[in-house]
Design an enzyme around this catalytic site. Structure first.
Site, mmCIF file in Angstrom:
data_model
loop_
_atom_site.group_PDB
_atom_site.id
_atom_site.type_symbol
_atom_site.label_atom_id
_atom_site.label_comp_id
_atom_site.label_asym_id
_atom_site.label_seq_id
_atom_site.Cartn_x
_atom_site.Cartn_y
_atom_site.Cartn_z
ATOM 1 N N HIS A 87 -12.050 -5.450 7.899
ATOM 2 C CA HIS A 87 -12.745 -5.146 6.642
ATOM 3 C C HIS A 87 -13.986 -4.324 6.942
ATOM 4 O O HIS A 87 -14.967 -4.372 6.217
ATOM 5 C CB HIS A 87 -13.149 -6.434 5.903
ATOM 6 C CG HIS A 87 -12.003 -7.298 5.492
ATOM 7 N ND1 HIS A 87 -11.354 -8.134 6.367
ATOM 8 C CD2 HIS A 87 -11.373 -7.449 4.304
ATOM 9 C CE1 HIS A 87 -10.386 -8.779 5.731
ATOM 10 N NE2 HIS A 87 -10.381 -8.385 4.485
ATOM 11 N N GLU B 110 0.803 -1.227 0.000
ATOM 12 C CA GLU B 110 0.000 0.000 0.000
ATOM 13 C C GLU B 110 0.830 1.268 0.000
ATOM 14 O O GLU B 110 0.433 2.282 -0.568
ATOM 15 C CB GLU B 110 -0.973 0.005 1.186
ATOM 16 C CG GLU B 110 -2.172 -0.917 1.029
ATOM 17 C CD GLU B 110 -1.866 -2.374 1.349
ATOM 18 O OE1 GLU B 110 -0.744 -2.668 1.808
ATOM 19 O OE2 GLU B 110 -2.751 -3.232 1.148
#
Lengths: 327, 335
Positions: free
Chosen positions: A129, A60
């Site tokens: 999530h 990321e």
């Protein structure tokens, strides 16, 4: 005008901007062949090819950092972080670099970057999530943070974000992707970042919120209307910069304010909204400012009972709104 | 006067003219002399902070000389005065930054010295958290590729920074896309106080390139010609579309990490003295004299010329105005 899903509006915004401007490109994990794990970038790879729809390595900080370098050079990258929960390794790049590039170079360099990320819970996503991460970034000058709640807003604000000369974090509530459908013009249009939307006007209570909660609040407001409780509902749409004028007008409209967000309470967007009202409209209030937020726990658990305990829902929203109305 | 073709000078063999070889020395000496002035200004209480290039000049100037400032972009780190001077920054620019004056071209007096940036001069703005510039270099190279522009993105960093995730993530990305990036590690063997054997597990930083599918090269960072040769080769490789190169220039930091550091607690004086005997300013000057393209008298004259330039720059910067305090509020976003 055609009605489109929230996720379709997002896809359409990217597609149209990529057609209009060769400098716009998409980069992220699984955004290419797979079309994104939520299918937000579906069809882009086929239309624009792998050079402009880049399947990035699972890293990321590089997704953000490479996009920042490309933006500084003159491109307009849309970097996708697969889940907002996974933005953490990119925070140094976003906060130390993207947010400060213009400032630290005295306006010599800038960073026209968009970082898109799905956020939010209630989808059995467990701790990693489900998170809402907007409060980590709305504190950072140099960033803009957008959290649209409708398909119409998502398209207009995403096009605006892509065209913005500064970095914009674009957080999409994953629960809205296929739940929300509304009228969206086929052509490209923009909506201003930093402008809240009045979803309904009312005399008894004011609700200030954003994202999925804007839908819950609207649904509940329509119910409460039947019981004679009239609600003024402000959807922030952008959490940085906050639309201060709209917040103050909303507070003054009824004198009773409930701030709602799914994100946990402490230091959340609601804290700043409350502080703005307390600083500038205290004497227009008829009740203490009330907040309905997620609990201050690290994140929402996988277990359905515990997840439901964390998540706000129309029932919890209705209870809070009735409580405020009764004050 | 000149040596015969049988003993051709190394710089000539590299295709550098005598004037180029001397210009290289000029930039090295300019960097060193500015750096020394910054320390004097710091120790006399005139500027709050210095971070030094001393000992790295040969590596920096040798590398920057192999680049084309009109075509290429540099993403340097805080020690890279030799790079930014070769790319066109001046003694005055450095002093304006040291005194944090409004005219500081890096940042308008916002950043500490050593935080370079200039769009005109193709120097991408940098920060203090180390290695963040490395993925930016990859982004510049990616963007140029997408726009069909041939260039090289050069980024430099210390060996300490080569331990950051951003270094590895950036190298991997550049390796996958065969991007025209030069990863230039100035290995001075210490991350402030932590010695190489406690910070890097491989024998050489350059060994790490193997993991990313491009060459890793170790070069003597005290030798500007050797560095020039290695970087030039990497530039040619990049422009041919063959991808990135990691170059490790082995250098020694001749002074403490910064004006706030005391290196006596972690480096023996013997070690530092030994390094000073290999100071590239001394060895490269000796090379120029030995090649009969430079004399002691010319050296004296150049030193005087640079001192005059730095004196003027110092005086200018010291009396230049600060930004108005409220300037602090500007340029958070586009205006």
């Amino acid at each position: 005008m055609a009605t489109k899903l929230y996720i379709e509006a997002i896809r359409e915004a990217m597609t149209q901007e990529m057609r209009a401007d060769a400098n716009v490109f998409v980069m992220g994990e699984d955004v290419g062949v797979r079309g994104g794990v939520f299918r937000a970038t579906q069809g882009l790879y086929e239309e624009f090819g792998e050079a402009r729809v880049i399947d990035a390595p699972l890293a990321e900080s590089a997704i953000a950092g490479v996009a920042i370098g490309a933006a500084a050079y003159g491109m307009k990258p849309i970097a996708e972080i697969q889940f907002a929960d996974f933005i953490m390794p990119a925070i140094n790049q976003i906060v130390s670099e993207a947010a400060k590039m213009r400032y630290r170079s005295n306006n010599d360099w800038h960073c026209p970057l968009v970082v898109r990320a799905p956020y939010g819970g209630g989808v059995h996503g467990a701790l990693y999530h489900s998170q809402s991460v907007e409060a980590m970034f709305y504190h950072v000058p140099g960033l803009k943070v957008v959290t649209p709640s409708t398909a119409y807003d998502a398209k207009g604000l995403l096009i605006e974000a892509i065209r913005d000369p500064d970095p914009v974090l674009f957080f999409e509530h994953k629960g809205l992707y296929r739940m929300v459908k509304d009228e969206v013009p086929d052509e490209a249009y923009t909506l201003p970042i930093g402008k809240a939307a009045i979803r309904r006007t009312g005399d008894d209570i004011t609700v200030i919120t954003y994202g999925l909660m804007a839908h819950y609040a609207l649904e509940v407001a329509e119910e409460l209307e039947k019981d004679g409780i009239s609600t003024y509902l402000l959807d922030l749409r952008t959490v940085a910069p906050l639309d201060k004028a709209a917040i103050l007008a909303a507070a003054r409209a009824t004198g009773k304010v409930l701030v709602i967000h799914e994100d946990n309470k402490t230091g959340g967007v609601g804290a700043e909204v409350s502080a703005i009202i307390a600083e500038e409209a205290l004497f227009d209030l008829d009740a203490p400012i009330m907040r309905l937020c997620g609990p201050d726990i690290p994140a929402m658990p996988f277990s359905p009972t515990m997840e439901r305990f964390y998540m706000l829902n129309p029932e919890k929203v209705a209870n809070a709104m009735r409580q405020l109305a009764a004050f | 006067m000149r040596k015969g073709v049988t003993t051709m000078s190394r710089h000539t063999e590299l295709g550098l003219s005598d004037a180029d070889a001397i210009r290289m020395y000029r930039y090295m000496l300019l960097a060193r002399t500015i750096d020394e002035r910054m320390w004097l200004l710091n120790r006399s209480g005139k500027i709050p902070f210095v971070i030094s290039c001393q000992g790295h000049e040969a590596a920096q100037v040798g590398a920057a000389f192999a680049l084309d400032p009109t075509r290429d972009y540099v993403l340097p780190y805080y020690r890279d005065l030799g790079v930014t001077l070769t790319f066109g920054q001046t003694a005055r620019d450095v002093m304006l930054s040291g005194f944090a004056k409004k005219e500081d071209p890096n940042s308008g007096g916002r950043q500490m010295p050593g935080h370079f940036g200039s769009r005109d001069k193709h120097i991408v703005t940098g920060s203090s958290p180390v290695s963040t510039q490395i993925p930016h270099a990859v982004g510049v190279a990616l963007a140029a590729n997408m726009q069909g522009t041939k260039l090289v993105a050069y980024t430099s960093f210390g060996e300490g920074s080569s331990n950051q995730g951003d270094f590895h993530e950036a190298c991997n990305f550049a390796g996958i896309h065969k991007l025209p990036v030069i990863f230039f590690c100035e290995n001075n063997k210490y991350a402030i106080s932590v010695p190489y054997q406690k910070e890097v597990a491989s024998l050489h930083v350059a060994d790490r390139a193997a993991g990313y599918g491009f060459p890793g090269v170790v070069v003597d960072g005290n030798d500007p010609l050797a560095v020039y040769e290695a970087v030039r080769e990497a530039v040619e490789r990049a422009l041919r579309g063959e991808g990135s190169t990691l170059i490790e220039a082995v250098v020694y930091r001749l002074v403490p990490h910064s004006s706030d550091d005391d290196d006596r607690v972690y480096r023996s004086r013997e070690e530092v003295e030994a390094a000073k005997r290999k100071d590239p300013l001394i060895t490269y000057r000796a090379y120029l004299i030995e090649s009969e393209i430079w004399t002691g008298a010319q050296d004296q004259a150049l030193r005087q010329e640079l001192l005059d330039e730095i004196n003027q720059a110092t005086a200018y910067a010291e009396s230049a105005p600060y930004s108005d305090p409220e300037e602090a509020l500007r340029f958070v976003y586009a205006e």
